[in-house]
Design an enzyme around this catalytic site. Structure first.
Site, PDB file in Angstrom:
ATOM      1  N   HIS B 123       0.855  -1.235   0.053  1.00 16.83           N
ATOM      2  CA  HIS B 123       0.061  -0.059  -0.103  1.00 16.83           C
ATOM      3  C   HIS B 123       0.898   1.371   0.104  1.00 16.83           C
ATOM      4  CE1 HIS B 123      -3.495  -2.244   0.363  1.00 16.83           C
ATOM      5  NE2 HIS B 123      -3.252  -2.626   1.720  1.00 16.83           N
ATOM      6  N   ASP B 158      -2.907 -10.630  -2.334  1.00 13.40           N
ATOM      7  CA  ASP B 158      -3.425 -10.043  -0.852  1.00 13.40           C
ATOM      8  C   ASP B 158      -4.715  -9.871  -1.276  1.00 13.40           C
ATOM      9  OD1 ASP B 158      -2.044  -8.660   1.795  1.00 13.40           O
ATOM     10  OD2 ASP B 158      -4.059  -7.622   0.711  1.00 13.40           O
ATOM     11  N   HIS B 160      -6.552  -7.217  -0.519  1.00 18.47           N
ATOM     12  CA  HIS B 160      -6.773  -5.708  -0.684  1.00 18.47           C
ATOM     13  C   HIS B 160      -5.667  -5.558  -2.069  1.00 18.47           C
ATOM     14  CE1 HIS B 160      -6.562  -6.102   3.720  1.00 18.47           C
ATOM     15  NE2 HIS B 160      -7.754  -5.420   3.632  1.00 18.47           N
ATOM     16  N   ASP B 245      -4.080 -12.711   3.653  1.00 20.33           N
ATOM     17  CA  ASP B 245      -5.389 -12.078   4.367  1.00 20.33           C
ATOM     18  C   ASP B 245      -6.665 -12.663   3.405  1.00 20.33           C
ATOM     19  OD1 ASP B 245      -4.476 -10.459   2.531  1.00 20.33           O
ATOM     20  OD2 ASP B 245      -4.528  -8.842   3.925  1.00 20.33           O
TER      21      ASP B 245
HETATM   22 ZN   LIG Z   1      -3.855  -7.139   2.696  1.00 22.37          ZN
END
Ligand SMILES: [Zn+2]
Lengths: 136, 348
Positions: B123, B158, B160, B245
């Site tokens: 991120h 991931d 996200h 995740d």
């Molecule tokens: Zn994540």
């Protein structure tokens, strides 16, 4: 200059954010503008399971009554992301805000440092005018 | 052979109650231990990435500010992301761990890399921390490889979207970024029509997935949407943002992947590497410690052909239609961008 028809104001529930919302409502009331109250849903917010939408509506409704702003002109927008990115996106479709309003959060601990301050980050990256409301 | 970074002192990057915590590395390393690799495991020490190595990806002013913020005692960088006094040093080691593993793979010309460092990275933007990430570890590794003339594929599974990695290489033709992620979810980016900048059209591939999506959907998404472009890109290196995740037990989101799904994905992705010694997995998210341990073992076990038994792959979840829509949306965006490019209009 564009007419001010849509004002987006960041809201995270903090006292500083309430000051910003109140300022935006006072600006909007006499000029017939719409206010979009924006809440950024981060990774932790979702993890901790807050019902963000309900919490925001409850605390903001009271403020709009205080400022004499017609409830029909107050809109709520909860979006996934960090506060800075979410607020920057408010300039685009579908919100197309003309003005961003935020509280001056995050500058207390490290004055002069850009990091950790949403308002200063926004000042660098916003594509529409930005108002930073100090909390008194 | 598995090439992995040695653990450095990361305990100082911790905030009470925050899910991005030192125990995650302990769990990931336990997953490696579960493979009983013996002499097939080589540990290389992590080092603090140099300023020049970080500056290939991050702005100098951001690096200065982050260092100053930490040395002033740290605090919250945003509603998700914290830093402590020690975080600046720890983040440099997290980035350097990736570089150390890549260097050793290059030296040996063999092996599979695993970078188990924290804080995670995908991120982190060029000039900003976010989503638990301070420095973009995988991007720092990729930038070092492209400087050596390599073409780098980054696959990000991931849960996200890796907005930081996407933004950093948005207009760079030597990197292809492929992400599968839950949508809607933090950070809100990663739509299928995000396809890369004008110098790298089509080299960003986003496949958003609905909550509950299972492994069969994710595998089909990679096979049908991404694989033809990856084959055409012909990477010389493969890096994976291995966030766990997306496991069904993870508290952070709602995809339904299992260890068996990560094993299958890992085999597919390893197949994109042109030969041994050219693939490295970077730990990103993964917040349920048991799921993380099992997922690490399943992933690495699959590419090392170990006898480790992974959970069964999952199937039957939603998302087939969303993947088809993503493919259609992507093709429309590509066509519009290519038409604009042929007219010399670079405004999109
Ligand atoms: Zn994540």
């Amino acid at each position: 200059m564009r007419t001010l028809s849509t004002i987006a104001v960041g809201f995270d529930g903090s006292p500083n954010a309430k000051a910003a919302v109140r300022w935006a409502f006072n600006l909007a009331a006499p000029i017939d503008a719409k206010v979009v109250v924006v809440h950024a849903l981060g990774m932790l917010g979702r993890f901790e399971g807050h019902d963000a939408a309900t919490e925001i509506e409850e605390s903001v409704r009271q403020l709009s009554d205080d400022c004499g702003l017609d409830a029909a002109r107050v809109h709520f927008h909860v979006a996934n992301g960090d506060a800075c990115s979410v607020l920057i996106r408010m300039a685009d479709d579908p919100i197309s805000a003309d003005l961003l309003v935020v509280g001056s959060r995050g500058q207390g601990k490290h004055p002069g440092l850009l990091l950790g301050s949403t308002s200063l980050e926004l000042a660098e990256h916003a594509t529409i005018p930005l108002v930073i409301v100090p909390s008194l | 052979m598995l090439i992995m970074n040695g653990r450095y002192e990361d305990a100082g990057h911790e905030e009470s109650g925050h899910p991005e915590r030192p125990d995650r590395i302990t769990a990931a390393m336990a997953g490696v231990d579960d493979l009983h690799l013996g002499d097939d495991l080589k540990v290389v020490p992590a080092y603090a990435a140099t300023r020049a190595e970080l500056a290939r990806v991050h702005e100098g002013t951001y690096l200065d500010e982050l260092g100053a913020f930490c040395y002033a005692g740290g605090g919250d960088l945003d509603e998700d992301t914290y830093a402590t006094y020690d975080s600046w040093t720890i983040a440099q080691y997290a980035a350097g761990g990736g570089l150390a593993v890549i260097n050793e793979l290059k030296r040996l010309g063999d092996g599979v890399g695993f970078v188990a460092t924290r804080p995670p990275g995908h991120h982190a933007l060029r000039d900003r921390a976010m989503g638990f990430c301070l420095l973009n570890n995988i991007s720092i590794a990729a930038a070092s490889l492209i400087e050596q003339g390599e073409r780098v594929l980054i696959v990000d599974w991931d849960v996200h979207h890796g907005n930081g990695t996407q933004a950093i290489f948005w207009d760079k033709p030597d990197v292809m970024y492929v992400s599968t992620h839950q949508s809607p979810l933090f950070p809100g980016s990663g739509a299928a029509f995000e396809i890369g900048g004008m110098s790298a059209l089509g080299k960003t591939i986003n496949i958003p997935l609905p909550p509950g999506a299972t492994g069969d959907v994710v595998r089909r998404a990679i096979d049908e949407v991404a694989t033809p472009s990856i084959v055409e890109f012909d990477p010389t290196w493969v890096l994976v943002s291995a966030g766990f995740d997306s496991h069904r037990d993870d508290p952070m989101a709602d995809l339904s992947l299992t260890g068996g799904d990560f094993a299958a994905l890992a085999r597919t992705v390893a197949g994109f590497a042109p030969g041994p010694g050219r693939i490295a997995m970077f730990l990103e998210g993964g917040y349920d410690l048991a799921a993380l341990r099992h997922s690490v073992a399943s992933t690495l076990g699959a590419v090392l052909a170990s006898a480790y038994e992974a959970e069964s792959p999952s199937s039957g979840g939603p998302g087939t239609e969303m993947v088809q829509n993503a493919q259609a949306e992507r093709l429309v965006a590509l066509r519009i961008a290519q038409e604009a490019a042929s007219k010399g209009d670079y405004s999109t």
